[in-house]
Design an enzyme around this catalytic site. Structure first.
Site, PDB file in Angstrom:
ATOM      1  N   TYR A 248      46.587  33.804  40.020  1.00  0.00           N
ATOM      2  CA  TYR A 248      46.243  33.541  38.520  1.00  0.00           C
ATOM      3  C   TYR A 248      48.062  33.051  37.679  1.00  0.00           C
ATOM      4  CZ  TYR A 248      42.798  37.174  40.622  1.00  0.00           C
ATOM      5  OH  TYR A 248      41.527  37.584  40.964  1.00  0.00           O
TER       6      TYR A 248
ATOM      7  N   HIS B 261      42.943  36.926  49.405  1.00  0.00           N
ATOM      8  CA  HIS B 261      42.326  36.716  48.664  1.00  0.00           C
ATOM      9  C   HIS B 261      41.037  35.736  48.919  1.00  0.00           C
ATOM     10  CE1 HIS B 261      42.829  35.697  43.789  1.00  0.00           C
ATOM     11  NE2 HIS B 261      41.552  35.889  44.013  1.00  0.00           N
TER      12      HIS B 261
END
Length: 274
Positions: A48, A106
């Site tokens: 992110y 992730h």
């Protein structure tokens, strides 16, 4: 705040703040504001590119670090043991903390050594770099391999889950194995609230469509949700979803919606049916 717990000691506020795709000052302000209005669960990830911004908000906030559940994740191209360790070290430095509460892989890797990656994940927990470990975006077959074949002491899984995407087999497995399931993109990027069925239920109860969609998730055992919200109004509205009371008629209507509408499936995604 409603909380979810596991036998392994994971204690997760049911509503968290998703921070993607916020970065920089916008992200810092949103996280600081969220903590101010009552959030105690913040979700971020290396990919992110906002961990430093989240860390700044944690430092600026009056809320003690030990009262905040903090999740971060390692990207799928850094799953070799040395790279995974470096990723978490970088995350800890950016976040300004010695330990995260939950560390996820992730996405599954490509042509990777699953066992070595999982061994490293477990070692990072054992070394105290993270209190708990989990995986995100793992289909059921791969999750079963990690839990049953490799024996990894996972505490959680994070996947896309909302009124338009069913995850019942994964949820059943998570419950059986004492894993909490965190629903990301819980509002299907606006598609959930746009459904006439959801809007009708919202009118019936005098609440927002987004609150109906969130409460449907939060009413399920072992499910947390991390909607992204930057404005104070939306953050408060999402928290207030906990107070919505859905009835059997509402749940039956939501059950009739299509459950195959996935909105996050990048080119590197796994075979979701594997």
């Amino acid at each position: 705040m409603q909380r979810l717990t596991t036998r392994t000691g994971l204690d997760l506020p049911a509503i968290g703040l998703g921070t993607w795709p916020m970065t920089g000052t916008e992200c810092t302000q949103a996280v600081h504001q969220a903590l101010d209005v009552g959030y105690r669960h913040i979700d971020t990830a290396t990919a992110y590119e906002n961990e430093a911004a989240v860390g700044q908000a944690l430092r600026d906030s009056d809320v003690p670090r030990e009262q905040i559940h903090l999740t971060t994740k390692v990207w799928w191209d850094r799953l070799e043991p040395k790279a995974m360790r470096q990723s978490l070290e970088d995350s800890l430095r950016a976040l300004g903390t010695e330990q995260v509460d939950l560390f996820h892989i992730h996405w599954p890797g490509k042509d990777w050594d699953l066992a070595r990656s999982i061994d490293t994940l477990v070692a990072l927990r054992d070394e105290g770099k993270t209190r708990h470990i989990g995986v995100a975006n793992f289909p059921l077959g791969l999750l079963r391999q990690v839990v049953e074949t490799l024996g990894a002491p996972l505490s959680a899984i994070q996947v896309e889950y909302h009124v338009l995407l069913g995850q019942q087999p994964l949820l059943d497995y998570a419950r059986k194995h004492d894993l909490l399931l965190t629903a990301y993109t819980p509002l299907a990027r606006g598609q959930a609230a746009a459904q006439p069925v959801i809007q009708a239920i919202a009118r019936k109860h005098g609440v927002l469509p987004s609150q109906v969609a969130l409460k449907w998730l939060l009413d399920q055992d072992g499910v947390a949700a991390i909607p992204k919200a930057s404005s104070r109004e939306n953050q408060l509205a999402n928290l207030a979803a906990l107070n919505v009371q859905l009835d059997d008629e509402d749940r039956a209507a939501i059950a009739g919606l299509p459950k195959d509408q996935r909105v996050v499936s990048p080119a590197f995604a796994p075979d979701w049916n594997s």
